[in-house]
Design a protein around this motif. Structure first.
Motif, PDB file in Angstrom:
ATOM      1  N   ALA A 133      31.574  39.178  38.441  1.00 36.57           N
ATOM      2  CA  ALA A 133      30.116  39.046  38.448  1.00 36.57           C
ATOM      3  C   ALA A 133      29.478  40.208  37.698  1.00 36.57           C
ATOM      4  O   ALA A 133      28.490  40.047  36.989  1.00 36.57           O
ATOM      5  N   LEU A 134      30.049  41.371  37.867  1.00 34.29           N
ATOM      6  CA  LEU A 134      29.497  42.548  37.200  1.00 34.29           C
ATOM      7  C   LEU A 134      29.527  42.352  35.697  1.00 34.29           C
ATOM      8  O   LEU A 134      28.600  42.711  34.978  1.00 34.29           O
ATOM      9  N   HIS A 162      38.893  38.968  41.145  1.00 35.85           N
ATOM     10  CA  HIS A 162      37.963  39.816  41.866  1.00 35.85           C
ATOM     11  C   HIS A 162      36.533  39.385  41.526  1.00 35.85           C
ATOM     12  O   HIS A 162      36.011  39.670  40.461  1.00 35.85           O
ATOM     13  N   VAL A 163      35.931  38.691  42.490  1.00 33.72           N
ATOM     14  CA  VAL A 163      34.623  38.072  42.254  1.00 33.72           C
ATOM     15  C   VAL A 163      33.560  39.105  41.868  1.00 33.72           C
ATOM     16  O   VAL A 163      32.714  38.860  41.011  1.00 33.72           O
ATOM     17  N   LEU A 164      33.625  40.255  42.512  1.00 29.30           N
ATOM     18  CA  LEU A 164      32.611  41.273  42.238  1.00 29.30           C
ATOM     19  C   LEU A 164      32.724  41.791  40.806  1.00 29.30           C
ATOM     20  O   LEU A 164      31.721  41.929  40.093  1.00 29.30           O
ATOM     21  N   ALA A 165      33.939  42.079  40.414  1.00 29.32           N
ATOM     22  CA  ALA A 165      34.151  42.593  39.063  1.00 29.32           C
ATOM     23  C   ALA A 165      33.735  41.547  38.033  1.00 29.32           C
ATOM     24  O   ALA A 165      33.087  41.856  37.037  1.00 29.32           O
ATOM     25  N   ASP A 225      36.093  36.503  49.286  1.00 28.04           N
ATOM     26  CA  ASP A 225      36.022  36.794  47.859  1.00 28.04           C
ATOM     27  C   ASP A 225      34.891  37.765  47.547  1.00 28.04           C
ATOM     28  O   ASP A 225      34.899  38.425  46.509  1.00 28.04           O
ATOM     29  N   LEU A 252      26.676  45.092  43.649  1.00 22.47           N
ATOM     30  CA  LEU A 252      28.000  44.677  43.214  1.00 22.47           C
ATOM     31  C   LEU A 252      28.755  45.835  42.577  1.00 22.47           C
ATOM     32  O   LEU A 252      29.937  46.063  42.860  1.00 22.47           O
ATOM     33  N   ARG A 272      44.068  36.716  43.416  1.00 19.43           N
ATOM     34  CA  ARG A 272      42.754  36.062  43.386  1.00 19.43           C
ATOM     35  C   ARG A 272      41.847  36.911  42.503  1.00 19.43           C
ATOM     36  O   ARG A 272      41.792  38.124  42.658  1.00 19.43           O
ATOM     37  N   THR A 277      27.059  34.928  39.490  1.00 17.48           N
ATOM     38  CA  THR A 277      28.013  34.881  40.592  1.00 17.48           C
ATOM     39  C   THR A 277      28.494  33.470  40.926  1.00 17.48           C
ATOM     40  O   THR A 277      29.409  33.313  41.721  1.00 17.48           O
ATOM     41  N   LEU A 296      32.097  47.556  43.940  1.00 23.24           N
ATOM     42  CA  LEU A 296      33.294  47.621  43.096  1.00 23.24           C
ATOM     43  C   LEU A 296      33.881  49.024  43.143  1.00 23.24           C
ATOM     44  O   LEU A 296      35.090  49.217  43.206  1.00 23.24           O
TER      45      LEU A 296
END
Lengths: 321, 321
Positions: B50-51, B45-48, A110, A47, B43, B56, A51
DNA sequence: CTGTTAGCGCATTCAT
DNA sequence: ATGAATGCGCTAACAG
């Protein structure tokens, strides 16, 4: 990563470089770094990397149905091809409603996947375009029309339908019914192909829109058609062809003697039914491979749209020899 | 996010809070923020996220086979249940080799999923344990033994086999063959269940390990068994039962009159074959739902292992009335 | 080859 | 309600 670095007595940067195979790292040091990483069970944080790198090296495959063997076979073909290109594949399942479909596509996007391939004709053009604004999209299967900004690969449904009709006509059938319950693009194209081919043979086209009862079984509106003297059926896909075979079995209609049946897709179902099903084969391995190639080109920056059409061929089995 | 903030005339922090539904945000401001976000198509940022959040809100489902309808049906059941728990599901496909399987599991775990459910008996215990060190794992299906650190939910294979044998015996069959080509846990358990049930009826057990020819067809080693007078077959799963039906069809053996056939899984295949297949039903919807619940409990911190066994039931159809 | 610096997009804390 | 500061784990650019 800092941990690996200190244990290997190098800098964090070098660890990053070494683990990603950068050529500017001495063989001995690389060896040591890899060694240490393994020892302490270090795995790069995907991840965080994504990023930073702005790509995931992962692609998504979204399919409308897990029940239709043809769909899962196409998905498997895409996977095989992607694997060869060092791409990891994530699957998502759209469940046959447009809302579900959109949700799934967005859920995949996403994750910042590098691209997605859509195996479904349930995704309306606007949905595909919205998706294409977020990542490259290639569609396997037919959409209403060429959608701006997305590539597609499909088979020539009109030609496939003609193969089926030609085969039946050559076997002496003249009353050939078309069974087709799909109002979506591939269904329409096959229907038009059937009509054109029948015309070419000077035969009268007859189409039956089947529907399914509450228990999922084919509604018995075939009875009327058969009473009218039809002795062959070309079905829109293998699932509907299997429904016809089931109907024939349940009503003691001999296949192929009283009724010849041809399907479309040449999926696992075609080999499973008894009698085995004659079916139009889509070259799914090639199509899957091309889909991945197109996706890679898009990721690489191509911006013109490609729309590929592959040639189907007929696989003759017992249901229509 | 900064963009949304400035357009809405608020701070970046407030946008974050508002979008995640924090109660400490005034209704009017929230409204405005959500509005703006939608307008400019923002939207998160799912990765950010999650980080930062270290989770997640996504779970993975890994299945060994896309061809076996039972597997995909279980996957669909898990998806349905997960959806109700606001979890997004990612599918991965293990392709039936242990190496592939491990690679896929790791590919999923690399995404820092909150948990995974494994639908396969191809994953050896060590592999599952390694996975469980990275995230909660629940297995649907049977493993060699209870694996430390992972939950499991499966059906009672021994009882299921007994249901099949009891049914056949009650119908007057005494020469009941078991067809089973699987050396894996579920296969073994069904075999043992068959043996025990036959013993209980005072009948002699006879097992045939079928194998597939190069074209994927069942090798004709059933011929010998049938010559020996067997008049019923209990197959290890629907796929092998369908193979038996196919064999019978190709050799003009009448089912169920000359040969009764019972399968296992009650998958789509059981409804597709003609005659329709009598089969042992695994309550897959319940099993999928429980798998998700167990996963959620694990994510919530439970550490004892749960191993659930669900009761199968027999669904009687034409192949063994 | 090293080590430092900056920043990916976000959540969170804290003083205001 | 604010807005500045910090860090999640990583890559990339750069001067040594």
């Amino acid at each position: 990563m800092v941990d690996v670095a200190s244990r290997a007595g190098v800098s964090k940067s070098l660890v990053s470089l070494a683990l990603r195979g950068d050529p500017g790292v001495g063989a001995a040091t690389r060896e040591r770094i890899v060694q240490v990483a393994e020892e302490i069970g270090y795995r790069p944080h995907v991840l965080a990397r994504a990023l930073r790198e702005r790509r995931t090296r992962r692609v998504g495959v979204i399919l409308a149905s897990l029940d239709n063997p043809y769909h899962t076979e196409v998905a498997a073909a895409v996977e095989d091809a992607a694997e060869k290109a060092q791409l990891s594949v994530l699957l998502a399942h759209g469940k046959r409603t447009s809302g579900q479909m959109e949700e799934r596509i967005n859920a995949l996007l996403d994750l910042n996947l590098d691209g997605i391939v859509v195996v479904s004709s349930w995704a309306p053009p606007e949905m595909l375009q919205a998706a294409a604004r977020r990542a490259p999209v290639v569609m396997i299967g037919r959409s209403t029309e060429a959608v701006d900004g997305i590539d597609s690969v499909n088979n020539d449904d009109e030609a496939g339908a003609a193969l089926a009709v030609d085969h039946l006509a050559a076997a002496g059938h003249s009353k050939i019914l078309h069974v087709n319950s799909s109002p979506r693009p591939a269904g329409l194209a096959r229907r038009q192909g059937y009509e054109a081919a029948m015309r070419a043979h000077g035969l009268e086209a007859h189409i039956r829109v089947t529907s399914r009862g509450p228990d999922g079984a084919l509604e018995p509106d075939l009875a009327a058609a058969l009473a009218e003297g039809y002795d062959a059926v070309f079905a829109r896909n293998d699932v509907e062809a299997a429904d016809v075979l089931d109907y024939a079995w349940d009503h003691d209609i001999a296949v192929p003697d009283e009724l010849a049946v041809v399907g479309y897709d040449d999926s696992m179902l075609a080999r499973r039914t008894r009698p085995r099903l004659t079916s139009v084969h889509q070259p799914r391995a090639d199509m899957g491979a091309r889909a991945v190639e197109l996706l890679l080109e898009r990721i690489d920056g191509r911006s013109e749209d490609y729309h590929e059409v592959h040639a189907p061929r007929l696989v003759v089995r017992e249901s229509a020899p």
